[in-house]
Structure formats: C-alpha cells, structure tokens
Design an enzyme around this catalytic site. Sequence first.
Site, PDB file in Angstrom:
ATOM      1  CB  SER A   1      -1.073   0.078   1.115  1.00 36.66           C
ATOM      2  OG  SER A   1      -1.614   1.340   1.365  1.00 36.66           O
TER       3      SER A   1
ATOM      4  CE1 TYR B   1      -3.802  -2.537   5.463  1.00 35.04           C
ATOM      5  CE2 TYR B   1      -3.699  -0.124   4.950  1.00 35.04           C
ATOM      6  CZ  TYR B   1      -3.910  -1.222   4.455  1.00 35.04           C
ATOM      7  OH  TYR B   1      -4.072  -1.476   3.449  1.00 35.04           O
TER       8      TYR B   1
END
Length: 263
Positions: free
Chosen positions: A143, A156
């Site tokens: 990401s 995350y």
Amino acid sequence: MSIEAKITTVLITGASTGIGATYADRFAKRGHNLILVARNGARLEEVAARLRKETGVTVDIIVADLTKSADLAKVETRLRDDKDIGILLNNAGAAAHGGFETSTADAQENLIALNITALTRLSAAVIPRYLAQGQGAIVNIASVVALAPELQLGMYGATKAYVLHYSQALHVELGARGVYVQAVLPAATRTEIWERSGRDVNEINGVMEVGELVDAALVGFDRAEVITIPPLPDAAQWETFNTARQAMLPNLAQEHAAKRYQA
Ligand SMILES: NC(=O)c1ccc[n+]([C@@H]2O[C@H](COP(=O)([O-])OP(=O)(O)OC[C@H]3O[C@@H](n4cnc5c(N)ncnc54)[C@H](OP(=O)(O)O)[C@@H]3O)[C@@H](O)[C@H]2O)c1
C-alpha cells in the site's frame, strides 16, 4: 520469456471480493487457471462459477482463514506440491481503523498474522519449488501507506512497510534466479476494506475504482516492475526517493560513531 507468455496457474489469496476478485477476473480472461483462497466459501464459489462460465478456465477454491495455522498449512501444501502454480498473488489483507493508542494487542497480532505472517509463509512455501524450476512470480499487495507513517494508520501502515521491504529483499536475493517479485502499492481503492475496518469510503478524497487499479498493476506486472505505484503520477519521485536511500548505504558501516554522537 515473460511471466505472462507462460500460461501458468495463479493462486490468489483474498479472492472472494475486491482487488483479489478483480485480479481473478483479469487473469482468467488472459487464460490462466486459478486457485482462489478466502474464508467465505459461498462467495468464492460465486466468483469461480462466473469465471468458469465466462472464460472456460479451471478454477479451484480453497476455503481458508489465513490467520489460522491449520488453514494456512492447506494453502502451503498446495503451493509446494502443485507444479502448475507459477504466480502467487499475496493479496488477502485487512486494515484497522486508527492508530496504536486505540487498537488492542490482540487486534494488532491478528493484523500481523494476516498481512505479514500469511504472506511470508505462503511465499516461503513456493520459493524452493520456483528456484528448482528456475521460474515463478510472487505479487505482494502492499500500500502507499508503507511510505507514509504521517497518515497515523498504526499497525496497518507498519505491516505494509514490511510487505514493501520484504518484496524488495526477495527481488534482490531471488530476482537473478528466475523469480519475479512485484510489490503493488495501491492508494485508496473502492472495495469493502473500508467498511470492514469501520470507515466510510465516501469520506475519502481521490478513491480509485478497483478495475482501474488492477489493470494498472497488471501493466506494471507485464513490464516486470519490482515496485508498482498505480496512483503516483511522476515515477521519477519514487526513483529519487529510492536513489537517496541507496546513496546512504555505503556510509552505514563505520568503526566509529558519527561525530555528532561522540561525547
Ligand atoms: N482498498 C484499498 O483502499 C487498499 C489500498 C491499499 C492496499 N490495499 C490492500 O489490498 C489488499 C486487498 O484489499 P481489498 O481492498 O480488496 O479488501 P477487501 O475488499 O476487504 O477484500 C479482502 C479479501 O481478503 C479476504 N480475507 C480477509 N481476511 C482473510 C483471512 N483471515 N483469511 C483469508 N482471507 C481473508 C477477504 O475474503 P473473506 O472475507 O471471504 O475471507 C477478501 O477476499 C489488502 O492487502 C489491502 O491491504 C487495499
């Protein structure tokens, strides 16, 4: 020969919806047989049935919770034994809303189990066979948050930084021996991940549609890119960043501490 020129089976984790299901659609349309992995068997079977009907490829499903070691072992065994699998797509992942203050240790451990441990174990299962065969591909979905601790996404972001580093390290070690490794860094993409982590995607600016994200990631795959950042307009910005990091490396091994640390 490019990875794409060899029509191998693709094993995709997290293929019941979102980015994984879209990759399944695209690879099936390119003629690849598929093995789809996720927890929800009914949804997996729905994706599989549609793709078998529309494209005629063979689609198997493995129902597995990748945070559970017995389930993970089923997928590892398939990756070790099935010589037709030439592309492993480590896509299954979850997000967690908020930073470190509000998340529990259990929630953090669960995120590590899915975003880090599962991806690492599945890669470890396939690498010896790829090396023996002299070919194979691993695609890891990271990401853009891997590059942005400022976004305060807690574990995350940290798990995705691992995925980026891990992919780069795999490439350095295995790239010259026939193993192609790609890390894909999507930014906000319209999938269920937002709802699952308690956020409304409509509150986010600049959300990419999932088909556009996957098609762009596949352009990077076809070019055998190691790092693919679909939303980044100017690739030179990544290159500059990476070059600056590499320029530091020769200076990091020193017998003495830097002057500013000398008492
Ligand atoms: N969407 C974004 O904005 C975005 C941005 C950057 C990176 N990413 C990354 O892209 C990847 C895919 O995300 P997405 O947006 O497509 O998410 P999604 O729509 O929530 O889909 C996640 C997939 O993973 C599966 N999954 C979740 N937990 C699992 C578990 N414990 N075991 C096995 N499978 C599991 C889900 O299926 P089941 O529920 O059936 O198990 C589903 O198929 C993730 O790694 C995510 O971090 C997404």
